[in-house]
Design a protein around this motif. Structure first.
Motif, PDB file in Angstrom:
ATOM      1  N   PHE A 166       0.831  -1.201   0.000  1.00  0.00           N
ATOM      2  CA  PHE A 166       0.000   0.000   0.000  1.00  0.00           C
ATOM      3  C   PHE A 166       0.868   1.255   0.000  1.00  0.00           C
ATOM      4  O   PHE A 166       0.656   2.188  -0.794  1.00  0.00           O
ATOM      5  CB  PHE A 166      -0.923  -0.006   1.217  1.00  0.00           C
ATOM      6  N   LEU A 167       1.893   1.279   0.872  1.00  0.00           N
ATOM      7  CA  LEU A 167       2.765   2.450   0.955  1.00  0.00           C
ATOM      8  C   LEU A 167       3.562   2.648  -0.333  1.00  0.00           C
ATOM      9  O   LEU A 167       3.711   3.778  -0.817  1.00  0.00           O
ATOM     10  CB  LEU A 167       3.713   2.310   2.152  1.00  0.00           C
ATOM     11  N   LYS A 168       4.066   1.553  -0.906  1.00  0.00           N
ATOM     12  CA  LYS A 168       4.811   1.661  -2.167  1.00  0.00           C
ATOM     13  C   LYS A 168       3.923   2.220  -3.276  1.00  0.00           C
ATOM     14  O   LYS A 168       4.352   3.072  -4.074  1.00  0.00           O
ATOM     15  CB  LYS A 168       5.354   0.295  -2.582  1.00  0.00           C
ATOM     16  N   ASN A 169       2.685   1.749  -3.329  1.00  0.00           N
ATOM     17  CA  ASN A 169       1.761   2.233  -4.357  1.00  0.00           C
ATOM     18  C   ASN A 169       1.455   3.711  -4.186  1.00  0.00           C
ATOM     19  O   ASN A 169       1.342   4.463  -5.153  1.00  0.00           O
ATOM     20  CB  ASN A 169       0.476   1.413  -4.346  1.00  0.00           C
ATOM     21  N   ARG A 170       1.332   4.136  -2.931  1.00  0.00           N
ATOM     22  CA  ARG A 170       1.074   5.554  -2.672  1.00  0.00           C
ATOM     23  C   ARG A 170       2.285   6.403  -3.062  1.00  0.00           C
ATOM     24  O   ARG A 170       2.141   7.491  -3.617  1.00  0.00           O
ATOM     25  CB  ARG A 170       0.725   5.765  -1.188  1.00  0.00           C
TER      26      ARG A 170
END
Length: 198
Positions: A166-170
């Motif tokens: 999730f953090l990488k995608n953000r």
């Protein structure tokens, strides 16, 4: 050939994966591409000999979907049809390479990163249960080309892979790294980072 490919990956900023549209990829190709991803290199899939394929849009869409299924963790990588023989698609390929190079060398200031991290955590809070709970304290960009970030967190050992994804995608979507791999490391928060929030 694999040894030469690995040497090229070490020296490269961006790796072209030239796919013969009439043959596809081999298992050895997949391993080499995976290594380029692990090293944080920009990757472009170039579907060569596209002039030999049906030119309907659905033909390219099908080829694109096959690559994305094969490399599910690399959906960021551009996929472009080209023909070396007909000299088509080359301009778009070079423009894409410049875009990737700019992303690989982009540096985000720490204040902007931490403002973004606060918004991401508010949108997708960590688990509330005591056994799986953690707090994201601080984020900084530690490297360009490859692009790497470091987050200080309480109990990094309980942060799930889904939350990291999730953090990488953000990071990719919100900060302008949508076409390159992003490395994200977690470390246990130090006292001074915790004190900043008080």
């Amino acid at each position: 050939s694999v040894v030469r490919a690995l040497g090229a990956i070490r020296r490269a900023d961006i790796c072209f994966v030239v796919v013969d549209s009439t043959e596809g990829l081999t298992e050895q190709d997949k391993k080499v591409i995976g290594l380029a991803h692990d090293r944080g290199r920009g990757i472009v899939f170039a579907l060569n000999k596209w002039d030999t394929q049906n030119q309907e849009k659905k033909t390219f869409k099908r080829a694109e979907e096959n690559i994305k299924i094969m490399f599910g963790h690399m959906n960021y990588a551009p996929i472009l049809p080209i023909s070396a023989k007909e000299d088509t698609g080359i301009k778009q390929l070079l423009n894409t390479v410049m875009e990737l190079y700019n992303q690989l060398n982009r540096k985000i200031d720490t204040a902007s990163l931490n403002t973004a991290l606060k918004d991401w955590v508010a949108a997708y809070p960590p688990p509330a249960s005591r056994s799986a709970n953690f707090k994201m304290r601080y984020i900084t960009q530690t490297s360009v080309n490859p692009v790497e970030f470091l987050i200080f967190a309480t109990r990094p050992e309980v942060v799930s892979q889904s939350y990291l994804s999730f953090l990488k995608n953000r990071i990719r979507n919100d900060l302008g790294f949508d076409k390159i791999p992003v490395q994200l490391e977690l470390k246990a928060s130090r006292k001074r980072w915790e004190d900043r929030g008080r």
